[in-house]
Design a protein around this motif. Structure first.
Motif, PDB file in Angstrom:
ATOM      1  N   GLY A 254       0.781  -1.132   0.187  1.00 39.79           N
ATOM      2  CA  GLY A 254      -0.026  -0.002  -0.083  1.00 39.79           C
ATOM      3  C   GLY A 254       0.781   1.388  -0.013  1.00 39.79           C
ATOM      4  O   GLY A 254       1.915   1.462  -0.329  1.00 39.79           O
ATOM      5  N   THR A 255       0.089   2.113   0.398  1.00 40.29           N
ATOM      6  CA  THR A 255       0.833   3.642   0.227  1.00 40.29           C
ATOM      7  C   THR A 255       1.230   4.119   1.823  1.00 40.29           C
ATOM      8  O   THR A 255       0.394   4.158   2.675  1.00 40.29           O
ATOM      9  CB  THR A 255      -0.286   4.744  -0.181  1.00 40.29           C
ATOM     10  N   TYR A 256       2.395   4.564   2.018  1.00 45.15           N
ATOM     11  CA  TYR A 256       2.880   5.008   3.282  1.00 45.15           C
ATOM     12  C   TYR A 256       3.072   6.426   3.252  1.00 45.15           C
ATOM     13  O   TYR A 256       3.897   6.683   2.426  1.00 45.15           O
ATOM     14  CB  TYR A 256       4.002   4.078   3.747  1.00 45.15           C
ATOM     15  N   LEU A 257       2.559   7.358   4.164  1.00 47.59           N
ATOM     16  CA  LEU A 257       2.693   8.852   4.315  1.00 47.59           C
ATOM     17  C   LEU A 257       3.675   8.913   5.387  1.00 47.59           C
ATOM     18  O   LEU A 257       3.138   8.878   6.433  1.00 47.59           O
ATOM     19  CB  LEU A 257       1.582   9.252   4.245  1.00 47.59           C
ATOM     20  N   CYS A 258       4.759   9.341   5.098  1.00 44.58           N
ATOM     21  CA  CYS A 258       5.900  10.332   6.373  1.00 44.58           C
ATOM     22  C   CYS A 258       5.730  11.535   6.227  1.00 44.58           C
ATOM     23  O   CYS A 258       5.632  12.362   5.384  1.00 44.58           O
ATOM     24  CB  CYS A 258       7.243   9.635   5.881  1.00 44.58           C
ATOM     25  N   THR A 259       5.338  12.286   7.472  1.00 46.93           N
ATOM     26  CA  THR A 259       4.879  13.617   7.730  1.00 46.93           C
ATOM     27  C   THR A 259       5.896  14.256   8.845  1.00 46.93           C
ATOM     28  O   THR A 259       6.061  13.732   9.911  1.00 46.93           O
ATOM     29  CB  THR A 259       3.591  13.797   7.869  1.00 46.93           C
ATOM     30  N   PHE A 260       6.735  15.207   8.386  1.00 46.51           N
ATOM     31  CA  PHE A 260       7.554  16.052   9.336  1.00 46.51           C
ATOM     32  C   PHE A 260       6.755  17.175   9.670  1.00 46.51           C
ATOM     33  O   PHE A 260       6.473  17.950   8.971  1.00 46.51           O
ATOM     34  CB  PHE A 260       8.908  16.397   8.625  1.00 46.51           C
ATOM     35  N   HIS A 261       6.554  17.294  10.932  1.00 48.45           N
ATOM     36  CA  HIS A 261       5.847  18.598  11.693  1.00 48.45           C
ATOM     37  C   HIS A 261       7.065  19.376  12.213  1.00 48.45           C
ATOM     38  O   HIS A 261       7.390  18.999  13.452  1.00 48.45           O
ATOM     39  CB  HIS A 261       4.972  18.178  12.555  1.00 48.45           C
ATOM     40  N   ARG A 262       7.701  20.304  11.448  1.00 51.72           N
ATOM     41  CA  ARG A 262       8.901  20.768  11.999  1.00 51.72           C
ATOM     42  C   ARG A 262       8.489  22.385  12.355  1.00 51.72           C
ATOM     43  O   ARG A 262       7.787  23.053  11.882  1.00 51.72           O
ATOM     44  CB  ARG A 262      10.129  20.844  10.997  1.00 51.72           C
ATOM     45  N   THR A 263       9.259  22.813  13.456  1.00 53.34           N
ATOM     46  CA  THR A 263       9.182  23.977  14.188  1.00 53.34           C
ATOM     47  C   THR A 263      10.535  24.451  14.180  1.00 53.34           C
ATOM     48  O   THR A 263      11.686  23.988  14.692  1.00 53.34           O
ATOM     49  CB  THR A 263       8.779  24.042  15.415  1.00 53.34           C
ATOM     50  N   LEU A 264      10.794  25.829  13.403  1.00 56.21           N
ATOM     51  CA  LEU A 264      12.070  26.411  13.417  1.00 56.21           C
ATOM     52  C   LEU A 264      11.916  27.626  14.496  1.00 56.21           C
ATOM     53  O   LEU A 264      10.999  28.469  14.125  1.00 56.21           O
ATOM     54  CB  LEU A 264      12.350  26.848  11.882  1.00 56.21           C
ATOM     55  N   TYR A 265      12.976  27.907  15.255  1.00 55.13           N
ATOM     56  CA  TYR A 265      13.035  28.784  16.227  1.00 55.13           C
ATOM     57  C   TYR A 265      13.836  30.046  15.664  1.00 55.13           C
ATOM     58  O   TYR A 265      15.131  30.143  15.794  1.00 55.13           O
ATOM     59  CB  TYR A 265      13.804  28.470  17.552  1.00 55.13           C
ATOM     60  N   LEU A 266      13.193  30.956  14.886  1.00 52.06           N
ATOM     61  CA  LEU A 266      13.597  32.131  14.447  1.00 52.06           C
ATOM     62  C   LEU A 266      13.863  33.132  15.474  1.00 52.06           C
ATOM     63  O   LEU A 266      13.318  33.132  16.690  1.00 52.06           O
ATOM     64  CB  LEU A 266      12.698  32.844  13.218  1.00 52.06           C
ATOM     65  N   PRO A 267      14.878  34.258  15.256  1.00 45.46           N
ATOM     66  CA  PRO A 267      15.045  35.246  16.297  1.00 45.46           C
ATOM     67  C   PRO A 267      13.702  35.931  16.727  1.00 45.46           C
ATOM     68  O   PRO A 267      13.726  36.204  18.004  1.00 45.46           O
ATOM     69  CB  PRO A 267      15.996  36.083  15.512  1.00 45.46           C
ATOM     70  N   LEU A 268      12.831  36.072  15.711  1.00 46.41           N
ATOM     71  CA  LEU A 268      11.601  36.823  16.161  1.00 46.41           C
ATOM     72  C   LEU A 268      10.358  36.139  16.564  1.00 46.41           C
ATOM     73  O   LEU A 268       9.487  36.694  17.436  1.00 46.41           O
ATOM     74  CB  LEU A 268      11.362  37.919  15.280  1.00 46.41           C
ATOM     75  N   ASN A 269      10.218  35.079  15.735  1.00 46.31           N
ATOM     76  CA  ASN A 269       9.019  34.152  16.001  1.00 46.31           C
ATOM     77  C   ASN A 269       9.585  32.738  15.668  1.00 46.31           C
ATOM     78  O   ASN A 269      10.637  32.573  15.244  1.00 46.31           O
ATOM     79  CB  ASN A 269       7.942  34.609  15.104  1.00 46.31           C
ATOM     80  N   GLU A 270       8.519  31.817  15.464  1.00 47.42           N
ATOM     81  CA  GLU A 270       8.681  30.634  15.274  1.00 47.42           C
ATOM     82  C   GLU A 270       7.988  30.322  13.786  1.00 47.42           C
ATOM     83  O   GLU A 270       6.770  30.855  13.534  1.00 47.42           O
ATOM     84  CB  GLU A 270       7.868  29.487  16.382  1.00 47.42           C
TER      85      GLU A 270
ATOM     86  N   HIS B  84       6.223  27.366  11.661  1.00 47.21           N
ATOM     87  CA  HIS B  84       6.039  25.767  11.563  1.00 47.21           C
ATOM     88  C   HIS B  84       5.825  25.409  10.126  1.00 47.21           C
ATOM     89  O   HIS B  84       5.337  25.906   9.123  1.00 47.21           O
ATOM     90  CB  HIS B  84       4.667  25.825  12.122  1.00 47.21           C
ATOM     91  N   VAL B  85       6.482  24.185   9.712  1.00 50.60           N
ATOM     92  CA  VAL B  85       6.690  23.714   8.322  1.00 50.60           C
ATOM     93  C   VAL B  85       6.153  22.252   8.556  1.00 50.60           C
ATOM     94  O   VAL B  85       6.922  21.638   9.269  1.00 50.60           O
ATOM     95  CB  VAL B  85       7.931  23.693   7.568  1.00 50.60           C
ATOM     96  N   VAL B  86       5.535  21.885   7.464  1.00 51.53           N
ATOM     97  CA  VAL B  86       5.017  20.513   7.499  1.00 51.53           C
ATOM     98  C   VAL B  86       5.439  19.936   6.159  1.00 51.53           C
ATOM     99  O   VAL B  86       5.155  20.667   4.747  1.00 51.53           O
ATOM    100  CB  VAL B  86       3.481  20.408   7.577  1.00 51.53           C
ATOM    101  N   ILE B  87       6.002  18.882   6.104  1.00 47.91           N
ATOM    102  CA  ILE B  87       6.755  18.263   4.667  1.00 47.91           C
ATOM    103  C   ILE B  87       6.216  16.755   4.583  1.00 47.91           C
ATOM    104  O   ILE B  87       6.353  15.961   5.524  1.00 47.91           O
ATOM    105  CB  ILE B  87       8.173  18.439   4.763  1.00 47.91           C
ATOM    106  N   SER B  88       5.595  16.252   3.622  1.00 45.31           N
ATOM    107  CA  SER B  88       5.164  14.987   3.700  1.00 45.31           C
ATOM    108  C   SER B  88       5.708  14.045   2.496  1.00 45.31           C
ATOM    109  O   SER B  88       5.912  15.115   1.353  1.00 45.31           O
ATOM    110  CB  SER B  88       3.611  15.097   3.631  1.00 45.31           C
ATOM    111  N   LYS B  89       5.889  13.044   2.589  1.00 42.67           N
ATOM    112  CA  LYS B  89       6.543  12.117   1.558  1.00 42.67           C
ATOM    113  C   LYS B  89       5.642  10.842   1.485  1.00 42.67           C
ATOM    114  O   LYS B  89       5.564  10.398   2.295  1.00 42.67           O
ATOM    115  CB  LYS B  89       8.016  12.131   1.756  1.00 42.67           C
ATOM    116  N   GLU B  90       5.368  10.417   0.192  1.00 40.28           N
ATOM    117  CA  GLU B  90       4.824   9.025   0.137  1.00 40.28           C
ATOM    118  C   GLU B  90       5.759   8.014  -0.439  1.00 40.28           C
ATOM    119  O   GLU B  90       6.600   7.993  -1.068  1.00 40.28           O
ATOM    120  CB  GLU B  90       3.776   9.248  -0.896  1.00 40.28           C
ATOM    121  N   VAL B  91       5.497   6.807   0.140  1.00 45.02           N
ATOM    122  CA  VAL B  91       6.287   5.595  -0.506  1.00 45.02           C
ATOM    123  C   VAL B  91       5.111   4.592  -0.635  1.00 45.02           C
ATOM    124  O   VAL B  91       4.261   4.198  -0.020  1.00 45.02           O
ATOM    125  CB  VAL B  91       7.094   4.915   0.699  1.00 45.02           C
ATOM    126  N   GLU B  92       5.154   3.940  -2.156  1.00 44.80           N
ATOM    127  CA  GLU B  92       4.484   3.054  -2.556  1.00 44.80           C
ATOM    128  C   GLU B  92       5.207   1.659  -2.549  1.00 44.80           C
ATOM    129  O   GLU B  92       6.075   1.502  -3.056  1.00 44.80           O
ATOM    130  CB  GLU B  92       4.043   3.226  -4.283  1.00 44.80           C
TER     131      GLU B  92
END
Length: 211
Positions: free
Chosen positions: A111-127, A129-137
């Motif tokens: 089947g299909t597997y979905l890998c998702t990174f929920h990344r938070t970057l701590y910038l000098p003034l604020n945070e 949030h980035v979401v990156i998803s990749k699929e594996v068939e």
């Protein structure tokens, strides 16, 4: 829940490369579901949570099967209980490799597997949030199929062996002919030398008759 899919092809850190996962597993064996997400700005500190979802062949919905959050891997579905093992970044919240290993793969794992990174970057003034998803068939087979490169390499090996054998046969024939020709020339020289000696030893009185 909807996912924001962001293409992240750049590599921010030497040694981090976003290599695609393999897609063919053998039933009864183990298999590594690869998932790597390199940070775009390595100098910025951050943290990441990794989720894995699975959608069976013919199904329409993903199910949540695994989550990793700073040294806390959690299997979330009974079908994968005791079979999933975290093989990603350890010892830091700044995860860039989110791979998991499936033990004792079955045909039901296709089947299909979905890998998702929920990344938070701590910038000098604020945070940020980035979401990156990749699929594996993933396809599960009974026996491993040989890689095309391996097949080509094997064919080239046999071709090379055949060429070397033909070359050796050619060298042997050439050497044989050369030795044969030298032997023939030596025999001719011997015969000529023998004939010359016979002429020298012949009685000079032969053929002279006195009256």
């Amino acid at each position: 829940a909807p996912f924001l899919i962001i293409s992240n092809k750049s590599c921010c850190k030497t040694g981090c490369a976003e290599v695609d996962s393999m897609t063919e597993a053998v039933a009864g064996k183990g298999f590594l579901l690869g998932c790597i997400s390199c940070k775009r700005r390595e100098e910025v500190p951050g943290c990441a949570i990794v989720d894995w979802h699975y959608k069976a062949a013919g199904s329409e919905e993903f199910i949540h099967i695994f989550r990793y959050e700073y040294n806390n891997p959690t299997i979330l579905h009974e079908d994968f209980e005791g079979r999933l093992e975290w093989k990603g970044t350890m010892g830091t919240k700044d995860v860039q490799t989110g791979s998991v290993f499936i033990h004792n793969v079955t045909f039901n794992d296709t089947g299909t597997y979905l890998c998702t990174f929920h990344r938070t970057l701590y910038l000098p003034l604020n945070e940020e949030h980035v979401v990156i998803s990749k699929e594996v068939e993933l396809t599960v087979v009974e026996k491993a199929n040989p890689e095309l490169t391996a097949v080509i390499s094997e064919i080239m090996m046999y071709v090379l062996i055949a060429v070397l054998q033909l070359w050796m046969i050619g060298v042997l024939i050439y050497c044989y002919r050369k030795v044969y020709a030298e032997n023939e020339a030596r025999e001719v020289r011997k015969a000529a030398c023998s004939q010359s000696k016979l002429v020298e030893l012949k009685d000079p009185c032969d053929g002279i008759y006195l009256e």
